[in-house]
Write a protein that holds these residues in place. Structure first.
Motif, PDB file in Angstrom:
ATOM      1  N   LYS A  61     -10.424   6.107  16.908  1.00  0.00           N
ATOM      2  CA  LYS A  61     -10.182   4.988  17.829  1.00  0.00           C
ATOM      3  C   LYS A  61     -10.414   3.613  17.196  1.00  0.00           C
ATOM      4  O   LYS A  61      -9.821   2.629  17.621  1.00  0.00           O
ATOM      5  N   VAL A  62     -11.316   3.543  16.217  1.00  0.00           N
ATOM      6  CA  VAL A  62     -11.655   2.268  15.588  1.00  0.00           C
ATOM      7  C   VAL A  62     -11.635   2.449  14.075  1.00  0.00           C
ATOM      8  O   VAL A  62     -12.271   3.357  13.542  1.00  0.00           O
ATOM      9  N   LEU A  63     -10.902   1.579  13.416  1.00  0.00           N
ATOM     10  CA  LEU A  63     -10.827   1.585  11.953  1.00  0.00           C
ATOM     11  C   LEU A  63     -11.499   0.316  11.443  1.00  0.00           C
ATOM     12  O   LEU A  63     -11.156  -0.788  11.878  1.00  0.00           O
ATOM     13  N   TYR A  64     -12.450   0.475  10.566  1.00  0.00           N
ATOM     14  CA  TYR A  64     -13.137  -0.671   9.964  1.00  0.00           C
ATOM     15  C   TYR A  64     -13.286  -0.351   8.485  1.00  0.00           C
ATOM     16  O   TYR A  64     -13.725   0.734   8.130  1.00  0.00           O
ATOM     17  N   ARG A  65     -12.891  -1.269   7.658  1.00  0.00           N
ATOM     18  CA  ARG A  65     -13.015  -1.105   6.213  1.00  0.00           C
ATOM     19  C   ARG A  65     -13.568  -2.374   5.615  1.00  0.00           C
ATOM     20  O   ARG A  65     -13.306  -3.480   6.102  1.00  0.00           O
ATOM     21  N   VAL A  66     -14.340  -2.222   4.551  1.00  0.00           N
ATOM     22  CA  VAL A  66     -14.804  -3.364   3.782  1.00  0.00           C
ATOM     23  C   VAL A  66     -14.227  -3.266   2.385  1.00  0.00           C
ATOM     24  O   VAL A  66     -13.943  -2.178   1.876  1.00  0.00           O
ATOM     25  N   VAL A  67     -14.028  -4.431   1.787  1.00  0.00           N
ATOM     26  CA  VAL A  67     -13.563  -4.522   0.406  1.00  0.00           C
ATOM     27  C   VAL A  67     -14.755  -5.001  -0.410  1.00  0.00           C
ATOM     28  O   VAL A  67     -15.403  -5.994  -0.056  1.00  0.00           O
ATOM     29  N   LYS A  68     -15.040  -4.282  -1.493  1.00  0.00           N
ATOM     30  CA  LYS A  68     -16.146  -4.666  -2.365  1.00  0.00           C
ATOM     31  C   LYS A  68     -15.628  -4.947  -3.768  1.00  0.00           C
ATOM     32  O   LYS A  68     -14.711  -4.267  -4.242  1.00  0.00           O
TER      33      LYS A  68
ATOM     34  N   GLU B 169     -20.312  -6.514  -3.938  1.00  0.00           N
ATOM     35  CA  GLU B 169     -20.363  -7.545  -2.906  1.00  0.00           C
ATOM     36  C   GLU B 169     -19.155  -7.417  -1.986  1.00  0.00           C
ATOM     37  O   GLU B 169     -18.042  -7.165  -2.454  1.00  0.00           O
ATOM     38  N   ILE B 170     -19.355  -7.622  -0.699  1.00  0.00           N
ATOM     39  CA  ILE B 170     -18.260  -7.553   0.262  1.00  0.00           C
ATOM     40  C   ILE B 170     -17.427  -8.819   0.143  1.00  0.00           C
ATOM     41  O   ILE B 170     -17.935  -9.928   0.294  1.00  0.00           O
ATOM     42  N   VAL B 171     -16.138  -8.627  -0.160  1.00  0.00           N
ATOM     43  CA  VAL B 171     -15.215  -9.753  -0.334  1.00  0.00           C
ATOM     44  C   VAL B 171     -14.026  -9.659   0.614  1.00  0.00           C
ATOM     45  O   VAL B 171     -13.062 -10.413   0.495  1.00  0.00           O
ATOM     46  N   GLY B 172     -14.104  -8.746   1.577  1.00  0.00           N
ATOM     47  CA  GLY B 172     -13.037  -8.609   2.559  1.00  0.00           C
ATOM     48  C   GLY B 172     -13.369  -7.541   3.579  1.00  0.00           C
ATOM     49  O   GLY B 172     -14.289  -6.749   3.392  1.00  0.00           O
ATOM     50  N   PHE B 173     -12.609  -7.562   4.669  1.00  0.00           N
ATOM     51  CA  PHE B 173     -12.753  -6.512   5.672  1.00  0.00           C
ATOM     52  C   PHE B 173     -11.484  -6.426   6.504  1.00  0.00           C
ATOM     53  O   PHE B 173     -10.668  -7.338   6.535  1.00  0.00           O
ATOM     54  N   MET B 174     -11.349  -5.302   7.171  1.00  0.00           N
ATOM     55  CA  MET B 174     -10.250  -5.076   8.099  1.00  0.00           C
ATOM     56  C   MET B 174     -10.811  -4.313   9.290  1.00  0.00           C
ATOM     57  O   MET B 174     -11.649  -3.430   9.131  1.00  0.00           O
ATOM     58  N   HIS B 175     -10.332  -4.672  10.499  1.00  0.00           N
ATOM     59  CA  HIS B 175     -10.783  -4.022  11.727  1.00  0.00           C
ATOM     60  C   HIS B 175      -9.568  -3.782  12.604  1.00  0.00           C
ATOM     61  O   HIS B 175      -8.800  -4.704  12.854  1.00  0.00           O
ATOM     62  N   GLY B 176      -9.383  -2.554  13.043  1.00  0.00           N
ATOM     63  CA  GLY B 176      -8.282  -2.218  13.931  1.00  0.00           C
ATOM     64  C   GLY B 176      -8.742  -1.276  15.024  1.00  0.00           C
ATOM     65  O   GLY B 176      -9.743  -0.571  14.874  1.00  0.00           O
ATOM     66  N   THR B 177      -8.002  -1.298  16.134  1.00  0.00           N
ATOM     67  CA  THR B 177      -8.304  -0.409  17.250  1.00  0.00           C
ATOM     68  C   THR B 177      -7.038   0.315  17.689  1.00  0.00           C
ATOM     69  O   THR B 177      -5.928  -0.199  17.552  1.00  0.00           O
ATOM     70  N   LYS B 178      -7.243   1.501  18.228  1.00  0.00           N
ATOM     71  CA  LYS B 178      -6.133   2.316  18.712  1.00  0.00           C
ATOM     72  C   LYS B 178      -6.272   2.444  20.225  1.00  0.00           C
ATOM     73  O   LYS B 178      -7.322   2.850  20.727  1.00  0.00           O
TER      74      LYS B 178
ATOM     75  N   THR C 215      -4.870  -5.805  -2.808  1.00  0.00           N
ATOM     76  CA  THR C 215      -5.903  -5.326  -1.891  1.00  0.00           C
ATOM     77  C   THR C 215      -5.484  -5.490  -0.435  1.00  0.00           C
ATOM     78  O   THR C 215      -5.663  -4.580   0.375  1.00  0.00           O
ATOM     79  N   GLY C 216      -4.904  -6.635  -0.087  1.00  0.00           N
ATOM     80  CA  GLY C 216      -4.445  -6.846   1.283  1.00  0.00           C
ATOM     81  C   GLY C 216      -3.371  -5.840   1.671  1.00  0.00           C
ATOM     82  O   GLY C 216      -3.375  -5.310   2.784  1.00  0.00           O
ATOM     83  N   GLY C 217      -2.462  -5.551   0.757  1.00  0.00           N
ATOM     84  CA  GLY C 217      -1.423  -4.551   1.006  1.00  0.00           C
ATOM     85  C   GLY C 217      -1.998  -3.163   1.194  1.00  0.00           C
ATOM     86  O   GLY C 217      -1.537  -2.396   2.045  1.00  0.00           O
ATOM     87  N   ARG C 218      -3.023  -2.844   0.417  1.00  0.00           N
ATOM     88  CA  ARG C 218      -3.678  -1.547   0.563  1.00  0.00           C
ATOM     89  C   ARG C 218      -4.347  -1.427   1.931  1.00  0.00           C
ATOM     90  O   ARG C 218      -4.283  -0.374   2.571  1.00  0.00           O
ATOM     91  N   LEU C 219      -4.981  -2.517   2.377  1.00  0.00           N
ATOM     92  CA  LEU C 219      -5.598  -2.504   3.710  1.00  0.00           C
ATOM     93  C   LEU C 219      -4.542  -2.313   4.797  1.00  0.00           C
ATOM     94  O   LEU C 219      -4.715  -1.519   5.723  1.00  0.00           O
ATOM     95  N   MET C 220      -3.452  -3.047   4.685  1.00  0.00           N
ATOM     96  CA  MET C 220      -2.392  -2.963   5.695  1.00  0.00           C
ATOM     97  C   MET C 220      -1.772  -1.572   5.718  1.00  0.00           C
ATOM     98  O   MET C 220      -1.512  -1.014   6.795  1.00  0.00           O
ATOM     99  N   THR C 221      -1.551  -0.997   4.556  1.00  0.00           N
ATOM    100  CA  THR C 221      -1.005   0.361   4.491  1.00  0.00           C
ATOM    101  C   THR C 221      -1.936   1.353   5.168  1.00  0.00           C
ATOM    102  O   THR C 221      -1.497   2.213   5.940  1.00  0.00           O
ATOM    103  N   GLU C 222      -3.231   1.210   4.903  1.00  0.00           N
ATOM    104  CA  GLU C 222      -4.189   2.124   5.548  1.00  0.00           C
ATOM    105  C   GLU C 222      -4.145   1.974   7.062  1.00  0.00           C
ATOM    106  O   GLU C 222      -4.163   2.963   7.793  1.00  0.00           O
TER     107      GLU C 222
END
Length: 131
Positions: A75-82, A87-96, A117-124
């Motif tokens: 139901k909830v997708l959350y990812r961090v980019v390290k 160090e955390i240099v990005g994140f993505m949060h989505g809901t279904k 990296t942004g493309g990888r997040l969007m693909t996921e």
């Protein structure tokens, strides 16, 4: 003599852990400042701090979101980019939802931009959303 090849920085994308919320908030604000500053339109660092400064201090809300993503990954997708230093240099949060899926936010710092990296997040997100 062979030309010296610069090694591209490595960025990992992973599920956040409880405790990451303390780093995500300040990174979120820094991403806004790197992306949206426009003094001519009144978007100053001070304006950003006034509008979204609470993102850095409202750890409970982000902690709850991370906990929900860990408990209900369907139901909830959350990812961090390290970065290579962890160090955390990005994140993505989505809901279904029942009707639609929503990308709540995707932010990465300048150091991770133009690396795919942004493309990888969007693909996921799109693969996870499955709609």
């Amino acid at each position: 003599m062979e030309p010296k090849m610069e090694k591209e920085p490595a960025f990992s994308i992973e599920a956040p852990q409880l405790g990451d919320e303390a780093s995500i908030g300040p990174m979120h604000i820094k991403a806004w400042k790197e992306s949206y500053l426009n003094e001519g339109l009144g978007v100053t660092e001070e304006w950003i701090d006034e509008q979204i400064g609470h993102f850095a201090t409202d750890l409970e809300h982000r902690r709850n979101t991370i906990a929900e993503a860990l408990e209900h990954p369907d139901k909830v997708l959350y990812r961090v980019v390290k970065n290579a230093n962890g160090e955390i240099v990005g994140f993505m949060h989505g809901t279904k939802g029942e009707e639609f899926n929503e990308l709540e936010g995707i932010y990465i710092l300048n150091e991770a931009k133009k690396t795919g990296t942004g493309g990888r997040l969007m693909t996921e997100f799109l693969e996870w959303g499955d709609k």
